[in-house]
Design an enzyme around this catalytic site. Sequence first.
Site, PDB file in Angstrom:
ATOM      1  N   HIS A  18     -15.877 -11.973   8.962  1.00 49.08           N
ATOM      2  CA  HIS A  18     -15.380 -10.821   8.217  1.00 49.08           C
ATOM      3  C   HIS A  18     -14.249 -10.063   8.916  1.00 49.08           C
ATOM      4  O   HIS A  18     -13.264  -9.706   8.278  1.00 49.08           O
ATOM      5  CB  HIS A  18     -16.542  -9.867   7.928  1.00 49.08           C
ATOM      6  CG  HIS A  18     -16.316  -8.982   6.752  1.00 49.08           C
ATOM      7  ND1 HIS A  18     -17.341  -8.466   6.000  1.00 49.08           N
ATOM      8  CD2 HIS A  18     -15.189  -8.505   6.179  1.00 49.08           C
ATOM      9  CE1 HIS A  18     -16.858  -7.717   5.021  1.00 49.08           C
ATOM     10  NE2 HIS A  18     -15.552  -7.727   5.116  1.00 49.08           N
TER      11      HIS A  18
ATOM     12  N   SER B 106      -8.441  -6.366  -2.208  1.00 47.40           N
ATOM     13  CA  SER B 106      -7.835  -5.152  -2.785  1.00 47.40           C
ATOM     14  C   SER B 106      -6.441  -5.437  -3.322  1.00 47.40           C
ATOM     15  O   SER B 106      -5.482  -4.717  -3.028  1.00 47.40           O
ATOM     16  CB  SER B 106      -7.783  -4.013  -1.755  1.00 47.40           C
ATOM     17  OG  SER B 106      -9.059  -3.488  -1.519  1.00 47.40           O
ATOM     18  N   PRO B 107      -6.275  -6.495  -4.127  1.00 39.86           N
ATOM     19  CA  PRO B 107      -4.934  -6.856  -4.606  1.00 39.86           C
ATOM     20  C   PRO B 107      -4.310  -5.811  -5.531  1.00 39.86           C
ATOM     21  O   PRO B 107      -3.089  -5.784  -5.678  1.00 39.86           O
ATOM     22  CB  PRO B 107      -5.178  -8.174  -5.358  1.00 39.86           C
ATOM     23  CG  PRO B 107      -6.607  -8.103  -5.785  1.00 39.86           C
ATOM     24  CD  PRO B 107      -7.307  -7.404  -4.656  1.00 39.86           C
ATOM     25  N   LEU B 108      -5.146  -4.961  -6.116  1.00 41.77           N
ATOM     26  CA  LEU B 108      -4.619  -3.926  -7.012  1.00 41.77           C
ATOM     27  C   LEU B 108      -4.517  -2.576  -6.321  1.00 41.77           C
ATOM     28  O   LEU B 108      -4.262  -1.560  -6.963  1.00 41.77           O
ATOM     29  CB  LEU B 108      -5.501  -3.823  -8.262  1.00 41.77           C
ATOM     30  CG  LEU B 108      -5.655  -5.125  -9.056  1.00 41.77           C
ATOM     31  CD1 LEU B 108      -6.596  -4.927 -10.235  1.00 41.77           C
ATOM     32  CD2 LEU B 108      -4.302  -5.642  -9.524  1.00 41.77           C
ATOM     33  N   GLY B 109      -4.737  -2.560  -5.009  1.00 37.38           N
ATOM     34  CA  GLY B 109      -4.576  -1.331  -4.246  1.00 37.38           C
ATOM     35  C   GLY B 109      -5.856  -0.608  -3.899  1.00 37.38           C
ATOM     36  O   GLY B 109      -5.818   0.470  -3.310  1.00 37.38           O
ATOM     37  N   GLY B 110      -7.004  -1.180  -4.256  1.00 43.10           N
ATOM     38  CA  GLY B 110      -8.271  -0.541  -3.912  1.00 43.10           C
ATOM     39  C   GLY B 110      -8.937   0.106  -5.115  1.00 43.10           C
ATOM     40  O   GLY B 110      -8.313   0.345  -6.155  1.00 43.10           O
TER      41      GLY B 110
ATOM     42  N   TYR C 199     -21.666  -5.534   1.920  1.00 37.45           N
ATOM     43  CA  TYR C 199     -21.410  -4.836   0.664  1.00 37.45           C
ATOM     44  C   TYR C 199     -22.714  -4.224   0.161  1.00 37.45           C
ATOM     45  O   TYR C 199     -23.436  -4.792  -0.661  1.00 37.45           O
ATOM     46  CB  TYR C 199     -20.800  -5.777  -0.369  1.00 37.45           C
ATOM     47  CG  TYR C 199     -19.421  -6.271  -0.020  1.00 37.45           C
ATOM     48  CD1 TYR C 199     -18.683  -5.676   1.016  1.00 37.45           C
ATOM     49  CD2 TYR C 199     -18.836  -7.326  -0.695  1.00 37.45           C
ATOM     50  CE1 TYR C 199     -17.416  -6.121   1.339  1.00 37.45           C
ATOM     51  CE2 TYR C 199     -17.567  -7.773  -0.381  1.00 37.45           C
ATOM     52  CZ  TYR C 199     -16.867  -7.177   0.647  1.00 37.45           C
ATOM     53  OH  TYR C 199     -15.606  -7.628   0.971  1.00 37.45           O
TER      54      TYR C 199
END
Length: 285
Positions: free
Chosen positions: A127, A207-211, A53
Amino acid sequence: MHTRRIGDVEVSAIGLGGMPMSIEGRPDEARSLATLHAALDAGVTLIDTADAYHRDADEVGHNETLIAKALASHDRGKDVLVATKGGHLRPGDGSWTLDGSPRHLREACEASLRRLGVEAIGLYQFHRPDPRVPYAESVGALRELLDEGKIRMAGISNANPDQIREADEILGGRLVSVQNQFSPAFRSSEPELRLCDERGIAFLPWSPLGGIAKAGELGSAYAPFARVAEAHGVSPQQVCLAWMLAKSPVVVPIPGSSRPETIRDSLAAAELSLTEKEFAELDAV
């Protein structure tokens, strides 16, 4: 803050994903530190990061260093489980590459230890599978790091059901987490989630909210999430995370954030109770 478990560690039911604070489009350091501190103030005890990251080639581990700084400057920093990862690389041109060799994973772990300033990493995750390296060899490196006390717990990311079973066998039943992409727009990890539920392994949706680019479009893209959100007077993002929490007690979402207000909104999802009808409507999307 409600809690869940990763291995033998109790963590906040919703964690914080650190990636948006270090890759392209990242904010300045002051806002990132404010975001991290807002999460800690709200009771977050799980922060997810990775050595990959970062944005530029000469700043590997940027996010790990940032998180270490935030934890050191907050009185609750010592209570946080930091989950980091190795085996994915960013050359600095915006692309992603792979190196799942045991040698690289050991070197990556040692570097993460130095950046985080700890004697043992709380949760270290492989990863992403490297097709050039037998999966057993990559996971075997985690087993060695675990046995040596370099890491306290081991997890894998971007894995399929067969790889989950293989990893748990190689680790002698000590696989504690699986981190896969999962959101209303990406449901193909349902089999992995079910397997984790059966085995009591934590499932960490990334990315649970879509990114980063699409999180704000959740309500407009998926009408049921907007309808339920309106009924409760909350954001569609909160509804999304509450839906995930309701799917299984092993789910621990790690929404990414780079603003204090967005992580506060996400964390409020732990307090949101859905009716059986609402859950069924959302789960059918």
